[in-house]
Scaffold this motif. Structure first.
Motif, PDB file in Angstrom:
ATOM      1  N   TYR A 282      10.498  -4.701  -9.703  1.00 37.90           N
ATOM      2  CA  TYR A 282       9.283  -4.168  -9.080  1.00 37.90           C
ATOM      3  C   TYR A 282       8.756  -2.897  -9.755  1.00 37.90           C
ATOM      4  N   LEU A 283       9.303  -2.527 -10.903  1.00 35.57           N
ATOM      5  CA  LEU A 283       8.799  -1.341 -11.584  1.00 35.57           C
ATOM      6  C   LEU A 283       7.316  -1.499 -11.932  1.00 35.57           C
ATOM      7  N   PRO A 284       6.519  -0.411 -11.854  1.00 34.14           N
ATOM      8  CA  PRO A 284       6.912   0.963 -11.536  1.00 34.14           C
ATOM      9  C   PRO A 284       6.922   1.282 -10.038  1.00 34.14           C
ATOM     10  N   GLY A 285       6.956   0.267  -9.195  1.00 31.38           N
ATOM     11  CA  GLY A 285       7.038   0.500  -7.764  1.00 31.38           C
ATOM     12  C   GLY A 285       8.411   1.001  -7.356  1.00 31.38           C
ATOM     13  N   TYR A 286       8.525   1.441  -6.131  1.00 36.14           N
ATOM     14  CA  TYR A 286       9.825   1.927  -5.657  1.00 36.14           C
ATOM     15  C   TYR A 286       9.929   1.781  -4.140  1.00 36.14           C
TER      16      TYR A 286
ATOM     17  N   ILE B   9       3.921  -0.911  -4.373  1.00 33.71           N
ATOM     18  CA  ILE B   9       3.802  -1.690  -5.603  1.00 33.71           C
ATOM     19  C   ILE B   9       2.366  -1.553  -6.115  1.00 33.71           C
ATOM     20  N   LEU B  10       2.216  -1.408  -7.416  1.00 25.30           N
ATOM     21  CA  LEU B  10       0.879  -1.304  -8.002  1.00 25.30           C
ATOM     22  C   LEU B  10       0.051  -2.533  -7.610  1.00 25.30           C
ATOM     23  N   SER B  11      -1.131  -2.304  -7.086  1.00 20.98           N
ATOM     24  CA  SER B  11      -1.965  -3.402  -6.577  1.00 20.98           C
ATOM     25  C   SER B  11      -2.310  -4.406  -7.664  1.00 20.98           C
ATOM     26  N   ASP B  12      -2.446  -3.938  -8.892  1.00 18.97           N
ATOM     27  CA  ASP B  12      -2.731  -4.850  -9.996  1.00 18.97           C
ATOM     28  C   ASP B  12      -1.582  -5.839 -10.188  1.00 18.97           C
ATOM     29  N   ASP B  13      -0.347  -5.361 -10.035  1.00 17.19           N
ATOM     30  CA  ASP B  13       0.817  -6.250 -10.126  1.00 17.19           C
ATOM     31  C   ASP B  13       0.866  -7.222  -8.960  1.00 17.19           C
ATOM     32  N   VAL B  14       0.488  -6.738  -7.782  1.00 21.03           N
ATOM     33  CA  VAL B  14       0.492  -7.599  -6.593  1.00 21.03           C
ATOM     34  C   VAL B  14      -0.401  -8.815  -6.819  1.00 21.03           C
ATOM     35  N   VAL B  15      -1.579  -8.577  -7.386  1.00 21.55           N
ATOM     36  CA  VAL B  15      -2.530  -9.664  -7.625  1.00 21.55           C
ATOM     37  C   VAL B  15      -2.064 -10.561  -8.776  1.00 21.55           C
ATOM     38  N   LYS B  16      -1.700  -9.945  -9.896  1.00 20.03           N
ATOM     39  CA  LYS B  16      -1.328 -10.733 -11.071  1.00 20.03           C
ATOM     40  C   LYS B  16      -0.072 -11.565 -10.833  1.00 20.03           C
ATOM     41  N   ARG B  17       0.906 -10.987 -10.124  1.00 28.76           N
ATOM     42  CA  ARG B  17       2.181 -11.668  -9.920  1.00 28.76           C
ATOM     43  C   ARG B  17       2.264 -12.354  -8.562  1.00 28.76           C
TER      44      ARG B  17
ATOM     45  N   ALA C 251       8.472  -8.677  -0.302  1.00 28.78           N
ATOM     46  CA  ALA C 251       9.127  -7.881  -1.333  1.00 28.78           C
ATOM     47  C   ALA C 251       9.959  -6.756  -0.716  1.00 28.78           C
ATOM     48  N   PHE C 252       9.502  -6.199   0.400  1.00 29.33           N
ATOM     49  CA  PHE C 252      10.249  -5.144   1.104  1.00 29.33           C
ATOM     50  C   PHE C 252      11.660  -5.627   1.433  1.00 29.33           C
ATOM     51  N   TYR C 253      11.764  -6.801   2.031  1.00 35.61           N
ATOM     52  CA  TYR C 253      13.083  -7.327   2.410  1.00 35.61           C
ATOM     53  C   TYR C 253      13.869  -7.791   1.187  1.00 35.61           C
ATOM     54  N   ASP C 254      13.164  -8.288   0.182  1.00 31.77           N
ATOM     55  CA  ASP C 254      13.824  -8.704  -1.047  1.00 31.77           C
ATOM     56  C   ASP C 254      14.446  -7.511  -1.757  1.00 31.77           C
ATOM     57  N   PHE C 255      13.747  -6.383  -1.733  1.00 32.29           N
ATOM     58  CA  PHE C 255      14.257  -5.174  -2.375  1.00 32.29           C
ATOM     59  C   PHE C 255      15.584  -4.774  -1.733  1.00 32.29           C
ATOM     60  N   ILE C 256      15.646  -4.802  -0.410  1.00 31.39           N
ATOM     61  CA  ILE C 256      16.881  -4.460   0.292  1.00 31.39           C
ATOM     62  C   ILE C 256      18.012  -5.411  -0.103  1.00 31.39           C
ATOM     63  N   SER C 257      17.705  -6.699  -0.150  1.00 28.21           N
ATOM     64  CA  SER C 257      18.741  -7.693  -0.446  1.00 28.21           C
ATOM     65  C   SER C 257      19.265  -7.573  -1.874  1.00 28.21           C
ATOM     66  N   ARG C 258      18.458  -7.042  -2.792  1.00 24.17           N
ATOM     67  CA  ARG C 258      18.851  -6.925  -4.200  1.00 24.17           C
ATOM     68  C   ARG C 258      19.673  -5.662  -4.475  1.00 24.17           C
ATOM     69  N   SER C 259      19.719  -4.744  -3.527  1.00 26.60           N
ATOM     70  CA  SER C 259      20.432  -3.481  -3.717  1.00 26.60           C
ATOM     71  C   SER C 259      21.697  -3.450  -2.865  1.00 26.60           C
ATOM     72  N   ASP C 260      22.856  -3.287  -3.506  1.00 21.19           N
ATOM     73  CA  ASP C 260      24.110  -3.206  -2.750  1.00 21.19           C
ATOM     74  C   ASP C 260      24.110  -2.000  -1.814  1.00 21.19           C
ATOM     75  N   VAL C 261      23.517  -0.903  -2.277  1.00 22.34           N
ATOM     76  CA  VAL C 261      23.475   0.310  -1.449  1.00 22.34           C
ATOM     77  C   VAL C 261      22.599   0.084  -0.220  1.00 22.34           C
ATOM     78  N   LEU C 262      21.401  -0.463  -0.429  1.00 20.04           N
ATOM     79  CA  LEU C 262      20.488  -0.681   0.702  1.00 20.04           C
ATOM     80  C   LEU C 262      21.016  -1.748   1.660  1.00 20.04           C
TER      81      LEU C 262
END
Length: 382
Positions: free
Chosen positions: A208-212, A229-237, A244-255
């Motif tokens: 998700y870079l450069p998002g955080y 997340i950069l809106s341009d990425d949201v549209v293009k991808r 993506a919010f929940y996916d980000f959590i699932s991809r991070s062992d810490v989160l």
């Protein structure tokens, strides 16, 4: 026949009572001008945000108002922020903050600021008033409320009503540029494990870079968790930001560990963030734009409140110069943009250039986190 309702005349009308609008009003309180602050909401009201109140915002508010320190001390809905921890690819950076900084929900913090201007001599605060249109007059502007029921005229107009407000659209013909705009979501949680009240947390993921993703503690044992997340990425991808919010959590062992037993307090709420990664028009004959209406969110830290307060302060200083000189022309008010660029715009431009490079070459994030203890790198990240 019913007589028309007369149009109240003000020296200055500020549309929007968030940090930029309130800072501007506070800075004008001793200027001897008749001021109106108009907001479409009744306070207190929520605003989707990360709820971080940066040290720069506190510093500028102290400069504006000699009584601010005492009022802030009595404001009990805040938590002090002393550290920020950033995570990427199993690496961690730990920042300690020298400036006084806090977290507080925008519902509480913005109401705290707004309460500080209510009742001040020479300042009328108009809550729950929706501005529908703005008309240019020979001596300034007329502000027209929804349905045309009320009209307010002024010599100087300050637009502080955000990215979706009427002022940026009408006065500067602003349209959203997805390359300089972030789509964000935010939710409150209880029961998030391993949190420290004095430490905010930021997470990066190559996907998700450069998002955080952020996890900020707020009073009452809650956290503000969100993602941008950069809106341009949201549209293009074709990214669904809530998914993506929940996916980000699932991809991070810490989160994943932190949110294992966490309970959401309501639903995910969306917001749009106008980044200061481009310098836009923010002044003209008889008007100035401030805060999100001027697209001033820091492209690296995501902080919008610090630059909002700064822009409100500088707008007030320009207004005072205008009335002293009797000059409200676009050429004369341009000084506001120049000062704002010197104090914030030049720094955001440098950050944008570096951020674009990192986004094109994500492997450089590893380098940043490897050498992140370097003082120069830490200064840039702040």
């Amino acid at each position: 026949m019913t007589a028309p309702i007369p149009s109240p005349q003000y020296d200055v009308i500020i549309i929007g009572a968030g940090p930029a609008g309130c800072a501007c009003a506070l800075a004008l309180r001793d200027a001897g001008l008749r001021i109106a602050v108009i907001d479409k909401h009744n306070f207190p009201r929520d605003k989707v945000c990360g709820d971080a109140i940066p040290g720069r915002a506190i510093k500028y508010l102290r400069e504006i108002d000699a009584q601010f320190a005492g009022r802030l001390s009595a404001f009990t809905e805040k938590l002090s922020t002393r550290r920020t921890v950033c995570y990427y690819n199993n690496k961690m950076l730990d920042f300690s903050w020298s400036l006084e900084a806090y977290t507080a929900t925008r519902e509480h913090f913005d109401n705290f600021l707004f309460s500080g201007i209510k009742g001040l001599p020479g300042i009328d605060t108009l809550e729950g008033v929706v501005v529908q249109d703005i008309e240019r007059t020979s001596g300034g502007y007329t502000v027209i409320t929804k349905g045309g029921s009320r009209r307010y005229t002024c010599t100087m107009l300050i637009g502080a009503d955000g990215i979706n407000g009427v002022t940026a659209r009408k006065l500067a013909s602003r349209e959203i540029d997805r390359k300089h705009h972030v789509a964000g979501v935010r939710a409150y949680y209880s029961g998030v494990a391993g949190m420290e009240d004095t430490c905010t947390e930021v997470y990066f993921d190559r996907k998700y870079l450069p998002g955080y993703f952020w996890v900020f503690p707020v009073k009452g044992g809650m956290v503000n968790a969100g993602m941008g997340i950069l809106s341009d990425d949201v549209v293009k991808r074709k990214i669904n930001v809530k998914e993506a919010f929940y996916d980000f959590i699932s991809r991070s062992d810490v989160l994943k560990e932190k949110f294992r037993n966490a309970q959401p307090l309501g639903t995910l709420q969306g917001c749009g963030l106008p980044m200061g990664s481009r310098w836009v028009a923010m002044s003209g004959d008889h008007f100035l734009l401030a805060g999100d209406a001027a697209s001033l969110i820091d492209p690296v830290s995501g902080d919008g409140i610090g630059n909002a307060v700064l822009s409100g302060k500088l707008a007030a200083e320009q207004v005072i110069r205008c009335f002293a000189a009797g000059d409200f022309s676009a050429a004369f008010v341009k000084r506001y943009e120049q000062e704002l660029y010197e104090k914030a715009g030049a720094d955001m431009r440098k950050k944008t250039m570096v951020l674009k490079t990192l986004a094109r070459m994500p492997f450089l994030f590893n380098t940043v986190f490897t050498i992140g203890k370097n003082r120069i790198v830490k200064k840039f990240m702040k």
